[in-house]
Scaffold this motif. Structure first.
Motif, PDB file in Angstrom:
ATOM      1  N   GLU A  55      39.065  58.779  51.728  1.00  0.00           N
ATOM      2  CA  GLU A  55      39.819  58.301  50.711  1.00  0.00           C
ATOM      3  C   GLU A  55      40.174  59.114  49.656  1.00  0.00           C
ATOM      4  O   GLU A  55      41.306  59.523  49.270  1.00  0.00           O
ATOM      5  N   ARG A  56      38.892  59.520  48.970  1.00  0.00           N
ATOM      6  CA  ARG A  56      39.332  60.474  47.909  1.00  0.00           C
ATOM      7  C   ARG A  56      39.652  61.555  48.138  1.00  0.00           C
ATOM      8  O   ARG A  56      40.493  62.490  47.506  1.00  0.00           O
ATOM      9  N   VAL A  57      39.299  62.477  49.388  1.00  0.00           N
ATOM     10  CA  VAL A  57      39.878  63.830  49.865  1.00  0.00           C
ATOM     11  C   VAL A  57      41.246  63.582  50.123  1.00  0.00           C
ATOM     12  O   VAL A  57      42.280  64.437  49.712  1.00  0.00           O
ATOM     13  N   ALA A  58      41.876  62.263  50.548  1.00  0.00           N
ATOM     14  CA  ALA A  58      43.219  62.131  50.701  1.00  0.00           C
ATOM     15  C   ALA A  58      43.853  62.026  49.442  1.00  0.00           C
ATOM     16  O   ALA A  58      45.069  62.688  49.462  1.00  0.00           O
ATOM     17  N   VAL A  59      43.282  61.660  48.404  1.00  0.00           N
ATOM     18  CA  VAL A  59      43.987  61.551  47.346  1.00  0.00           C
ATOM     19  C   VAL A  59      44.041  62.720  46.685  1.00  0.00           C
ATOM     20  O   VAL A  59      45.168  63.157  45.957  1.00  0.00           O
ATOM     21  N   LEU A  60      42.986  63.486  46.570  1.00  0.00           N
ATOM     22  CA  LEU A  60      43.029  65.081  45.872  1.00  0.00           C
ATOM     23  C   LEU A  60      43.944  65.784  46.848  1.00  0.00           C
ATOM     24  O   LEU A  60      44.553  66.700  46.289  1.00  0.00           O
ATOM     25  N   GLU A  61      44.015  65.520  48.169  1.00  0.00           N
ATOM     26  CA  GLU A  61      44.856  66.409  48.831  1.00  0.00           C
ATOM     27  C   GLU A  61      46.500  66.058  48.409  1.00  0.00           C
ATOM     28  O   GLU A  61      47.358  67.016  48.327  1.00  0.00           O
ATOM     29  N   ARG A  62      46.704  64.786  48.215  1.00  0.00           N
ATOM     30  CA  ARG A  62      48.092  64.302  47.498  1.00  0.00           C
ATOM     31  C   ARG A  62      48.246  65.265  46.399  1.00  0.00           C
ATOM     32  O   ARG A  62      49.357  65.476  46.062  1.00  0.00           O
ATOM     33  N   LEU A  63      47.193  65.045  45.636  1.00  0.00           N
ATOM     34  CA  LEU A  63      47.356  65.425  44.025  1.00  0.00           C
ATOM     35  C   LEU A  63      47.782  67.026  44.109  1.00  0.00           C
ATOM     36  O   LEU A  63      48.554  67.228  43.375  1.00  0.00           O
ATOM     37  N   ILE A  64      47.074  67.803  45.057  1.00  0.00           N
ATOM     38  CA  ILE A  64      47.278  69.057  45.214  1.00  0.00           C
ATOM     39  C   ILE A  64      48.683  69.482  45.629  1.00  0.00           C
ATOM     40  O   ILE A  64      49.481  70.428  45.013  1.00  0.00           O
ATOM     41  N   THR A  65      49.255  68.952  46.750  1.00  0.00           N
ATOM     42  CA  THR A  65      50.312  69.257  47.208  1.00  0.00           C
ATOM     43  C   THR A  65      51.399  68.661  46.772  1.00  0.00           C
ATOM     44  O   THR A  65      52.766  69.253  46.980  1.00  0.00           O
ATOM     45  N   LEU A  73      49.511  63.451  37.069  1.00  0.00           N
ATOM     46  CA  LEU A  73      48.257  64.124  37.388  1.00  0.00           C
ATOM     47  C   LEU A  73      47.104  63.608  36.762  1.00  0.00           C
ATOM     48  O   LEU A  73      46.160  63.222  37.325  1.00  0.00           O
ATOM     49  N   GLU A  74      47.241  63.599  35.531  1.00  0.00           N
ATOM     50  CA  GLU A  74      46.033  63.168  34.458  1.00  0.00           C
ATOM     51  C   GLU A  74      45.616  61.569  34.848  1.00  0.00           C
ATOM     52  O   GLU A  74      44.659  61.115  34.854  1.00  0.00           O
TER      53      GLU A  74
END
Length: 83
Positions: A55-65, A73-74
């Motif tokens: 779940e965290r990786v999915a959120v981080l990927e969404r944040l980056i892309t 973002l903050e």
């Protein structure tokens, strides 16, 4: 005690020993989580941790892309920290 009785007694003792050996082996498999239908606590905990990390990786990927503003973002980073 005749020879036939001694043979029967030896076979009986060996059978009891074999049954006890298999019983203790089966108890060990259940305790270690290898028994069918009895997952250990460690396996369940690991699966839960993997789910949370995905779940965290999915959120981080969404944040980056995504191309959102700095404030958005903050806000999303703070939501991750609150978990």
């Amino acid at each position: 005690m005749g020879p036939f009785s001694m043979v029967v007694a030896i076979v009986f003792i060996l059978m009891i020993g074999r049954v006890l050996q298999e019983r203790y082996r089966a108890i060990g498999r259940v305790r270690d989580g290898d028994g069918a239908g009895y997952p250990s606590v460690d396996v369940a905990r690991s699966q839960d941790e993997v789910r949370q990390l995905k779940e965290r990786v999915a959120v981080l990927e969404r944040l980056i892309t995504d191309n959102h503003g700095r404030a958005d973002l903050e806000r999303q980073i703070e939501q991750l920290r609150d978990r």
